[in-house]
Scaffold this motif. Sequence first.
Motif, PDB file in Angstrom:
ATOM      1  N   LYS A 185      -9.443 -29.771 -85.792  1.00 13.44           N
ATOM      2  CA  LYS A 185      -7.975 -29.780 -85.760  1.00 13.44           C
ATOM      3  C   LYS A 185      -7.423 -30.839 -86.706  1.00 13.44           C
ATOM      4  O   LYS A 185      -6.462 -30.602 -87.440  1.00 13.44           O
ATOM      5  N   ALA A 186      -8.053 -32.024 -86.695  1.00  8.76           N
ATOM      6  CA  ALA A 186      -7.618 -33.101 -87.582  1.00  8.76           C
ATOM      7  C   ALA A 186      -7.851 -32.731 -89.038  1.00  8.76           C
ATOM      8  O   ALA A 186      -6.995 -32.975 -89.904  1.00  8.76           O
TER       9      ALA A 186
ATOM     10  N   GLY B  19      14.051 -36.362 -81.799  1.00 10.14           N
ATOM     11  CA  GLY B  19      12.801 -37.110 -81.732  1.00 10.14           C
ATOM     12  C   GLY B  19      11.615 -36.291 -82.198  1.00 10.14           C
ATOM     13  O   GLY B  19      10.669 -36.821 -82.797  1.00 10.14           O
ATOM     14  N   LYS B  20      11.633 -34.974 -81.925  1.00  8.00           N
ATOM     15  CA  LYS B  20      10.565 -34.097 -82.401  1.00  8.00           C
ATOM     16  C   LYS B  20      10.566 -33.994 -83.922  1.00  8.00           C
ATOM     17  O   LYS B  20       9.516 -33.811 -84.547  1.00  8.00           O
ATOM     18  N   LEU B  21      11.747 -34.102 -84.519  1.00 11.51           N
ATOM     19  CA  LEU B  21      11.858 -34.011 -85.975  1.00 11.51           C
ATOM     20  C   LEU B  21      11.523 -35.333 -86.653  1.00 11.51           C
ATOM     21  O   LEU B  21      10.868 -35.348 -87.704  1.00 11.51           O
ATOM     22  N   ILE B  22      11.991 -36.418 -86.073  1.00 10.82           N
ATOM     23  CA  ILE B  22      11.815 -37.737 -86.689  1.00 10.82           C
ATOM     24  C   ILE B  22      11.263 -38.701 -85.655  1.00 10.82           C
ATOM     25  O   ILE B  22      11.911 -38.993 -84.650  1.00 10.82           O
ATOM     26  N   GLY B  23      10.058 -39.179 -85.880  1.00  4.08           N
ATOM     27  CA  GLY B  23       9.426 -40.126 -84.980  1.00  4.08           C
ATOM     28  C   GLY B  23       8.235 -39.533 -84.262  1.00  4.08           C
ATOM     29  O   GLY B  23       7.134 -40.074 -84.286  1.00  4.08           O
ATOM     30  N   LYS B  24       8.439 -38.358 -83.628  1.00  7.57           N
ATOM     31  CA  LYS B  24       7.362 -37.725 -82.863  1.00  7.57           C
ATOM     32  C   LYS B  24       6.842 -36.458 -83.533  1.00  7.57           C
ATOM     33  O   LYS B  24       6.067 -35.715 -82.937  1.00  7.57           O
ATOM     34  N   GLY B  25       7.263 -36.214 -84.775  1.00  4.17           N
ATOM     35  CA  GLY B  25       6.821 -35.024 -85.488  1.00  4.17           C
ATOM     36  C   GLY B  25       5.568 -35.285 -86.302  1.00  4.17           C
ATOM     37  O   GLY B  25       4.933 -36.337 -86.206  1.00  4.17           O
TER      38      GLY B  25
ATOM     39  N   ASN C  11       0.007 -41.641 -85.842  1.00  7.84           N
ATOM     40  CA  ASN C  11       0.774 -41.673 -87.093  1.00  7.84           C
ATOM     41  C   ASN C  11       0.022 -42.442 -88.177  1.00  7.84           C
ATOM     42  O   ASN C  11       0.597 -42.836 -89.186  1.00  7.84           O
ATOM     43  N   ASP C  12      -1.285 -42.660 -87.954  1.00  3.10           N
ATOM     44  CA  ASP C  12      -2.110 -43.435 -88.871  1.00  3.10           C
ATOM     45  C   ASP C  12      -3.019 -42.483 -89.647  1.00  3.10           C
ATOM     46  O   ASP C  12      -3.927 -41.879 -89.067  1.00  3.10           O
ATOM     47  N   MET C  13      -2.788 -42.359 -90.954  1.00  2.00           N
ATOM     48  CA  MET C  13      -3.587 -41.450 -91.767  1.00  2.00           C
ATOM     49  C   MET C  13      -5.059 -41.851 -91.766  1.00  2.00           C
ATOM     50  O   MET C  13      -5.941 -40.988 -91.872  1.00  2.00           O
ATOM     51  N   ARG C  14      -5.327 -43.133 -91.631  1.00  2.00           N
ATOM     52  CA  ARG C  14      -6.723 -43.580 -91.570  1.00  2.00           C
ATOM     53  C   ARG C  14      -7.412 -43.014 -90.330  1.00  2.00           C
ATOM     54  O   ARG C  14      -8.580 -42.601 -90.385  1.00  2.00           O
ATOM     55  N   GLU C  15      -6.689 -42.967 -89.227  1.00  2.00           N
ATOM     56  CA  GLU C  15      -7.246 -42.407 -87.998  1.00  2.00           C
ATOM     57  C   GLU C  15      -7.439 -40.898 -88.135  1.00  2.00           C
ATOM     58  O   GLU C  15      -8.435 -40.347 -87.665  1.00  2.00           O
ATOM     59  N   VAL C  16      -6.481 -40.234 -88.789  1.00  2.00           N
ATOM     60  CA  VAL C  16      -6.621 -38.796 -89.029  1.00  2.00           C
ATOM     61  C   VAL C  16      -7.884 -38.513 -89.843  1.00  2.00           C
ATOM     62  O   VAL C  16      -8.676 -37.623 -89.517  1.00  2.00           O
ATOM     63  N   SER C  17      -8.086 -39.285 -90.901  1.00  2.00           N
ATOM     64  CA  SER C  17      -9.267 -39.101 -91.753  1.00  2.00           C
ATOM     65  C   SER C  17     -10.552 -39.384 -90.989  1.00  2.00           C
ATOM     66  O   SER C  17     -11.567 -38.686 -91.166  1.00  2.00           O
ATOM     67  N   LYS C  18     -10.526 -40.402 -90.136  1.00  2.00           N
ATOM     68  CA  LYS C  18     -11.710 -40.742 -89.331  1.00  2.00           C
ATOM     69  C   LYS C  18     -12.038 -39.597 -88.380  1.00  2.00           C
ATOM     70  O   LYS C  18     -13.210 -39.199 -88.243  1.00  2.00           O
TER      71      LYS C  18
ATOM     72  N   ALA D 298       2.733 -35.304 -83.649  1.00  2.00           N
ATOM     73  CA  ALA D 298       2.818 -34.117 -82.799  1.00  2.00           C
ATOM     74  C   ALA D 298       1.487 -33.372 -82.727  1.00  2.00           C
ATOM     75  O   ALA D 298       1.073 -32.905 -81.663  1.00  2.00           O
ATOM     76  N   TYR D 299       0.818 -33.257 -83.867  1.00  2.00           N
ATOM     77  CA  TYR D 299      -0.428 -32.484 -83.913  1.00  2.00           C
ATOM     78  C   TYR D 299      -1.620 -33.241 -83.326  1.00  2.00           C
ATOM     79  O   TYR D 299      -2.476 -32.658 -82.666  1.00  2.00           O
ATOM     80  N   LEU D 300      -1.670 -34.559 -83.580  1.00  5.47           N
ATOM     81  CA  LEU D 300      -2.903 -35.309 -83.280  1.00  5.47           C
ATOM     82  C   LEU D 300      -2.684 -36.562 -82.438  1.00  5.47           C
ATOM     83  O   LEU D 300      -3.642 -37.240 -82.079  1.00  5.47           O
ATOM     84  N   GLY D 301      -1.425 -36.903 -82.164  1.00  4.81           N
ATOM     85  CA  GLY D 301      -1.161 -38.076 -81.347  1.00  4.81           C
ATOM     86  C   GLY D 301      -1.344 -39.392 -82.065  1.00  4.81           C
ATOM     87  O   GLY D 301      -1.517 -40.436 -81.430  1.00  4.81           O
TER      88      GLY D 301
END
Length: 355
Positions: free
Chosen positions: A270-271, A240-246, A255-262, A250-253
Motif C-alpha cells: 500500500k505504501a 481537514g480531510k483536504l488540508i492537514g489530514k489528506g 506525513n513523513d516521506m521518509r517513513e513512507v519510503s521505509k 489519509a492513506y498511510l497515517g
Amino acid sequence: MSIKSLIINPGSTSTKIGVFEDETLLFEETLRHSTEEISQYNTIVEQKDFRKKIITDLLDRKNFDLKSLDVIVGRGGMLKPIPGGTYAVTDTLLEDLKIGVQGQHASNLGGILARELADSIGVPAYIVDPVVVDELMPIARYSGMPEIPRGSIFHALNQKAVAKRYAKEIGKPYESLRLIVVHMGGGVSVGAHEGGRVIDVFSAFDGDGAFSPERAGGVPCGALVKMCFSGKYTEKEIYGKLIGKGGFNAYLGTNDMREVSKMAAEGNEKAAEAKEAFLLQVSKDIGSMACVLNGRVDQIIVTGGISYAADVVATLKERAEWIAPFTVYPGEDELLALAQGALRVMNGEENVREY
C-alpha cells in the motif's frame, strides 16, 4: 560595507529567527511555544507582545545589540494578492496583516514584529515573497466556474529563491529564463516561471494539483460535493480531510516521506503504491507546466524537504527529464531567502515594492 539583518519567521507553535551579516548566518534559533502559552490569546495579533519579548530576550542572552542591525525582515502573511518581490512594511501593509485579509495565520506576525522592532531602532522593515504572491496570466485564472477563479497561494518564497539562485549560478537574469519549479514538502506546488513571474501554478493551499504528505490536492469535485452534503461531516471536518489530514496522512497515517519510503522498502504494498501515485501526480503537474511554457523549458528545479530523497528525484527524472534537465536544491532555507530579498534591495539590485 556589510549589512546586518534580523529575520523573523513565525509559525503556529514556534518563532524562527536568524541574524545575518550579508548572506552569512551569524546565529539562528527556533523558539518553541507551548499550547498553553498560545491558547491564552484569542487572536494571532494578540500574540505580538509575547513573541516580541521572547525575541528581544534571546538577543539579550546572545549579547547582541539590536541597534547594530541595518534591516529587519519578517515572513509575509495572508495579504491581498500581490506580485513577487521585497515589500516595505508600510502602514497599509501593516493594517492588512493585522486584519488578515485572506485569513488569520501566524505568518501575519512576521511583518508586524519586523515593523515594530525596526521602528524602535530607525531601520527599514520588509517582507519578501509572501504565500499570496499572484502573477498568474489571465487565462490561468479560468477554472470552469466564474464564481471560483483559480488562485495563487503557494510556496512563493522558496520557489522564487531557488529560481533566482539557479539564474545567478548560470550567470543569466532570472527574467530571461523559462523554469518549472517543483516544491515538495508538507504541501506541493509546481509553478511555471517566465519573464521573472510565476505565470501559472498548482496552488498548494486550497486544493489543486498533486496530493502531498498532508493535503489531498485536486480531488474529483462531484464526489466531493456528495461528501459535503452527505450529512456525515461538518465543514471543518471536510476541510481537514483536504488540508492537514489528506494525502499520505489519509492513506498511510504518516506525513513523513521518509517513513513512507521505509514502509515501502519493507514490503508494504500500500505504501509503495501510494508513493508511486504521488510521484505520478507530481510528474503530471510538471508536464502541465511544460505545456504552459509551450514546451520550451530551460530547467526543472526541484526543492523542498522531500527532494532530499534521491529515489524520489530519480523517479521524477525518469518521467519528466525529457522535458528539460533537472537541478535539485533540497530543503527550504526560508531565513536565508528572506535575508537575500532584503539584500537585493539594500544593495540596489532590486527596487523595494510598495503594497
